[in-house]
Scaffold this motif. Sequence first.
Motif, mmCIF file in Angstrom:
data_model
loop_
_atom_site.group_PDB
_atom_site.id
_atom_site.type_symbol
_atom_site.label_atom_id
_atom_site.label_comp_id
_atom_site.label_asym_id
_atom_site.label_seq_id
_atom_site.Cartn_x
_atom_site.Cartn_y
_atom_site.Cartn_z
ATOM 1 N N HIS A 284 0.819 -1.216 0.000
ATOM 2 C CA HIS A 284 0.000 0.000 0.000
ATOM 3 C C HIS A 284 0.858 1.273 0.000
ATOM 4 O O HIS A 284 0.396 2.340 -0.394
ATOM 5 C CB HIS A 284 -0.936 -0.002 1.212
ATOM 6 C CG HIS A 284 -1.954 1.101 1.190
ATOM 7 N ND1 HIS A 284 -2.988 1.127 0.282
ATOM 8 C CD2 HIS A 284 -2.081 2.233 1.937
ATOM 9 C CE1 HIS A 284 -3.722 2.216 0.491
ATOM 10 N NE2 HIS A 284 -3.188 2.894 1.483
ATOM 11 N N PRO A 293 -4.833 0.696 -5.742
ATOM 12 C CA PRO A 293 -3.615 0.311 -5.022
ATOM 13 C C PRO A 293 -3.069 -1.019 -5.519
ATOM 14 O O PRO A 293 -3.808 -1.879 -5.998
ATOM 15 C CB PRO A 293 -4.093 0.207 -3.560
ATOM 16 C CG PRO A 293 -5.557 -0.074 -3.662
ATOM 17 C CD PRO A 293 -6.024 0.684 -4.869
ATOM 18 N N THR A 295 -1.826 -4.615 -5.020
ATOM 19 C CA THR A 295 -2.026 -5.687 -4.048
ATOM 20 C C THR A 295 -1.385 -6.966 -4.572
ATOM 21 O O THR A 295 -1.059 -7.068 -5.768
ATOM 22 C CB THR A 295 -3.519 -5.953 -3.791
ATOM 23 O OG1 THR A 295 -4.126 -6.410 -5.013
ATOM 24 C CG2 THR A 295 -4.234 -4.709 -3.311
#
Length: 413
Positions: A284, A293, A295
């Motif tokens: 993050h 974002p 991941t």
Amino acid sequence: MIQSCFGLLGLILIAWAISENRRGVHVKIVFMGLFLQILIATLMLKVSAFSNAMMFLNHAVDALQLATEAGTSFIFGYLGGGPLPFAEISPGASWTLAFRALPLILVVSALSALLFYWRIIPVIVKGFSFILQKTMNIGGALGLGVAANIFVGMVEAPIIIAPYVSAMSRSELMTLMVSGMATISGTVLVLYASILNPVLPGAIGHILTASIISAPAAILIAQLMVPETATALAENNAKISSTASSSMDAVTQGTSDGIKLVISVVALLLVLVALVSLANQILHFLPDVYGEPITLQRILSIVMWPIVWLMGIPASEASTAAGLMGTKTILNEFLAYLQLAHLSPGLLSPRSTIIMTYAMCGFANLGSLGILIGGLTTIAPSRKEEIVEMGIKSIIGGTLATCMTGAVVGILY
């Protein structure tokens, strides 16, 4: 269909490209493996007598779920499925994994041990072993080990042929490992079917079919990656028998083994979910990409995108499917099936859902690797170095085998 046909050949080429000895590959095994996969899939999915039999198994799953719920509601009350003492504000909120799904492992484990003691499972395993030996030209010991992997775990299957594991050729050992990675055990088969039933009617038939289809695929892929150069162990006299002294003893042993498995599953799920969350929290700190974002799931979806496309998943759905395949490979198939069952409507078409059900039906993941290495090195300590060396290869091979199964299903649907 054309995309899946192209993908099936592409997956075979990948296995051949990473082979230890590309010139040593036996073409006959490739063609026979493909023929068996397509034949079994066609019989199971397109011939009404076989497909109806597979669908009938769904009633068995419902019966096992009801029987398990009778026990869990008695022990855990409303947490285990009994009447709620309060109004349920959010639909489905009362369902808990630990008290509703995982106890099914105990029931199936006990039932499997009982069927093993009654020699029902050994007869079926012997039948599959005979077919694999005659069609794929493998030794009797290996044929028995691969066939056993369709119904029992990746450690239990080698135990059946324990006296022969140390003497296996490198190729046979690789095939045994890949077959363990490309299939699942009967203990978790029913659990996965119960999870997928809401989104895939007759899920147990599909999952059982997937495990059967992946057996010849595992032999094919393993023989491509590590071609046979030695004489196979043609004969075996390994006796498949239960250690139980009575039916009640078998149920007791099965329940005891099931408890160990449940504890292992709970602990592994807890740790893996926590580690994924931790990894995502670290990622993050990186800047967003395309407004979202970064991941672990997004990274894995990029890596697996070409593979799921090769299986026949449309490009518009490939990102979702690739994320599921990444979860299955890095974490485990249980979490991947849970995600598949709870996908938002429209992310995957019914055809893509079936393909992914077959493609994810295998133990090929990092967690299983530790179990496989631990079990095999205990059975054959003299082959420890070789087993460890081929560990990652067995994950790759198991993944390619189940993806081939997904591609075969993509051809038929």
